[in-house]
Scaffold this active site. Structure first.
Site, short mmCIF file in Angstrom:
data_model
loop_
_atom_site.label_atom_id
_atom_site.label_comp_id
_atom_site.label_asym_id
_atom_site.label_seq_id
_atom_site.Cartn_x
_atom_site.Cartn_y
_atom_site.Cartn_z
N GLU A 14 34.80 24.89 24.85
CA GLU A 14 36.04 24.12 24.75
C GLU A 14 36.58 24.34 23.34
O GLU A 14 35.82 24.65 22.42
CB GLU A 14 35.77 22.63 24.96
CG GLU A 14 35.32 21.83 23.73
CD GLU A 14 33.99 22.27 23.14
OE1 GLU A 14 33.14 22.80 23.89
OE2 GLU A 14 33.80 22.09 21.92
N LYS A 58 31.87 27.76 11.61
CA LYS A 58 31.60 27.67 13.05
C LYS A 58 30.79 28.85 13.58
O LYS A 58 30.03 28.71 14.53
CB LYS A 58 32.91 27.53 13.80
CG LYS A 58 33.53 26.15 13.60
CD LYS A 58 34.57 25.86 14.65
CE LYS A 58 35.02 24.42 14.59
NZ LYS A 58 35.83 24.15 13.37
N SER A 77 34.33 24.27 4.03
CA SER A 77 34.02 24.66 5.42
C SER A 77 34.86 25.80 5.96
O SER A 77 34.40 26.55 6.81
CB SER A 77 34.14 23.44 6.34
OG SER A 77 35.42 22.87 6.24
C1 LIG Z 1 36.19 22.83 13.01
C2 LIG Z 1 36.27 22.66 11.56
C3 LIG Z 1 35.83 21.48 10.93
C4 LIG Z 1 35.34 20.28 11.68
O1 LIG Z 1 34.22 20.51 12.48
P1 LIG Z 1 32.77 19.93 12.09
O2 LIG Z 1 31.98 20.17 13.32
O3 LIG Z 1 32.94 18.50 11.77
O4 LIG Z 1 32.28 20.70 10.94
C5 LIG Z 1 35.87 21.41 9.56
N1 LIG Z 1 36.34 22.43 8.82
C6 LIG Z 1 36.78 23.58 9.39
C7 LIG Z 1 37.28 24.66 8.50
C8 LIG Z 1 36.77 23.73 10.76
O5 LIG Z 1 37.22 24.86 11.32
#
Ligand SMILES: *Cc1c(COP(=O)(O)O)cnc(C)c1O
Length: 608
Positions: free
Chosen positions: A326, A304, A592
């Site tokens: 948000e 993020k 992610s």
């Molecule tokens: C917020 C988040 C997501 C989902 O958000 P996307 O916008 O779909 O990438 C996925 N993995 C993690 C670790 C997150 O913090």
């Protein structure tokens, strides 16, 4: 032209092919073929019609199958007479509309007179090559015969259509013979054995025949659309803010100064490039080559921050000094509060009252970083209500405030802007993979999808590389049919949420459905418009993973590789239980985020 994939047989394979979003899937209820279907049809997206194929079958049996398998069409492949079609069409034993497709086999020539008695009794014709068995013979007939087609009834073109016919099909499409051609019907040419379809070749076929440029373009167009999805559906009061951003975002992102500052912060503050790590033990377990793109190692523990760094620099250049955001689980709130602290900007984060209670550590982090956390008290007091509050704030503060949206969602230009900031992920994958594997393109890129920002960044530089398969993983929650799910590509319909047209989980009368997933970051009722387009065109394969499969996959990654993933990320890793890759396939996974924030969830689930 529509696409029908016929002769489906195996459960997993049906789900795989359905993920490519063909318009029809055919199930052959004729016992003398090896593609004879006699099991259960898994849940399919509503946009795919199920066709039952019959050969001179007893009418009662046809009716029984139509009702049992909830078929939307029957394809009659034998010598069924006009009165047979007429009974089928008029029977009260079938309560829903049923399309009737009558098949005619063509050899050297064809006498179109035989169609006449059927004109008012069926909905489509299908022209197949005459062969030993009805269907699946693998030969084409001479399509130019259809120049003489006397009817206006739409027809399916069938018989031996495969990848090697792509050029001939393009010529056919440009000719008058195709005037009433409604759909292509494919079968044996896409099989590895009878009934088992090769989804990679089907994907390639679909892409190569994509009708218009817009469908082949997976980037946003200048009106803010991905195919039919996207746009900016905003209240008039927001127009000046969004328009200011739209007119400036590409210009600003292109400035050398901006690039320099963005890249420097990504390097020195975020810790990029994030490693591309070959996961040896995981690869051994699933007998394929798995690489992990380590977004979990970024500052604040997920992808993020790539986006919030980009947007705060954008805000500065637009002369804004107040930031709003948000947040649901608090991850985006923390990433925003972090960059506001970094730049010394005022930060207000809207968060549902329920989420504030559920996510105490992240609320504390935001406060420690100097942000004001404002509870959203309306509606279900979760993410969508927080978003509504943020929009309200923005309307009231149009001049000095920038709204940092946390995923590839929202009105144009947000989905594209967020995607471009996250695209650093695939930009790095390209050179990192080249260094390790000698090639830039993997066979697959895989990411989990909430709103779709880590996925968009992971796919971005591969969207137009036909050899790269794209896999999108959604949260099925307790199961697609459970009512407790967030599998938007299966359950969603076109609708408008938070300023864009996309796929959205909603009731019959258009009320947004409360989504559910064990992972707060995937718990969103829509997907970004790019992903809606990737799903609709079949460019990406969408899989949905339940809570329990995700939790097990998270535990497995921890034990095999010493990496505890965020529960969102765990969903992506569960695909190895559902999809088999070849030993020399290179599969790049977007890791992610890290699992620290989810420890309590893991503890509660596994009772550690
Ligand atoms: C917020 C988040 C997501 C989902 O958000 P996307 O916008 O779909 O990438 C996925 N993995 C993690 C670790 C997150 O913090």
């Amino acid at each position: 032209m529509k696409l029908k994939v016929c002769g489906m047989k195996y459960q997993d394979n049906i789900a795989q092919v359905a993920a490519l979003q063909p318009d029809y899937l055919g199930f052959i209820f004729y016992e003398k073929t090896p593609r004879h279907f006699d099991t259960k049809i898994p849940d399919l997206p509503k946009s795919i019609k199920k066709v039952g194929v019959f050969v001179n079958e007893d009418l009662n049996t046809v009716i029984e199958k139509v009702n049992k398998f909830d078929l939307q069409a029957v394809q009659l492949h034998g010598e069924e007479a006009p009165y047979y079609c007429s009974i089928l069409r008029n029977t009260k034993l079938i309560s829903k509309p049923l399309d009737i497709i009558k098949v005619f086999s063509v050899k050297e020539g064809f006498n179109f007179k035989v169609l006449e008695p059927y004109e008012d009794l069926c909905d489509y014709y299908l022209f197949d090559t005459k062969g030993k068995l009805p269907g699946g013979n693998g030969y084409t007939f001479d399509w130019s015969l259809l120049e003489a087609y006397p009817s206006t009834k739409p027809f399916f073109l069938s018989g031996g259509i495969g990848l090697e016919q792509v050029e001939a099909l393009k010529a056919f499409k440009a000719s008058s013979a195709s005037k009433y051609c409604y759909a292509l019907d494919v079968n044996s040419k896409f099989e590895t054995e009878p009934g088992l379809k090769n989804s990679a070749s089907l994907r390639e076929f679909k892409m190569k025949l994509s009708p218009n440029k817009d469908m082949q373009n997976y980037n946003v167009n200048d009106k803010g659309y991905y195919g039919e999805f996207g746009g900016a559906y905003i209240p008039e009061m927001l127009y000046p803010n969004v328009e200011e951003l739209r007119q400036n975002y590409l210009k600003i992102m292109g400035e050398p100064d901006f690039q320099k500052e963005f890249n420097k912060l990504l390097k020195d503050y975020v810790g990029r490039p994030s490693p591309l790590y070959f996961a040896k033990r995981l690869s051994e377990k699933y007998n394929t080559k798995i690489y992990l793109k380590r977004e979990d190692l970024n500052h604040t523990g997920a992808h993020k921050i790539n986006n919030t760094i980009g947007q705060i620099l954008m805000a500065k250049r637009l002369g804004k000094h107040r930031i709003i955001a948000e947040t649901g689980a608090g991850q985006h709130g923390v990433a925003t509060a972090t960059v506001c602290a970094l730049m010394g900007m005022e930060c207000i984060v809207y968060m549902g009252e329920i989420d504030i209670a559920r996510q105490a550590p992240n609320v504390a982090r935001m406060k420690m970083l100097g942000a004001t956390v404002v509870p959203a008290l309306s509606g279900s007091r979760t993410l969508k209500d927080a978003t509504n509050e943020a929009i309200r704030d923005w309307i009231n503060n149009p001049v000095d405030t920038h709204y940092i949206i946390g995923s590839a969602i929202g009105p144009h230009p947000y989905p594209d802007m967020v995607t471009r900031f996250q695209a650093v992920i695939s930009e790095e994958i390209k050179w990192q993979l080249k260094a390790q594997e000698g090639r830039e393109n993997p066979d697959y890129v895989v990411a989990c999808i909430g709103g779709g920002s880590n996925a968009a960044g992971t796919y971005y530089h591969y969207l137009h590389e036909e050899s790269v398969g794209i896999i999108a993983v959604e949260a099925a929650g307790l199961g697609i049919d459970s009512g407790e799910s967030a599998a938007t590509s299966v359950l969603g319909k076109e609708g408008i949420i938070h300023g864009c047209k996309t796929l959205l989980m909603q009731t019959e009368d258009g009320q947004i459905t409360e989504p559910y997933s064990i992972s707060a970051g995937l718990d969103y009722p829509g997907v970004g418009p790019m992903h809606a387009h990737l799903s609709k065109t079949g460019r990406a394969e969408f899989l949905s993973i339940t809570d329990s499969d995700a939790m097990e996959a998270g535990l497995e990654l921890s034990k095999l590789e010493g990496i505890i993933p965020a529960i969102e990320t765990s969903h992506a890793f569960a695909i190895f239980k559902h999809k088999t890759f070849k030993p020399d396939d290179v599969v790049v996974m977007s890791l992610s985020g890290r699992g620290d924030k989810d420890l309590q969830n893991y503890i509660d689930y596994f009772k550690f």
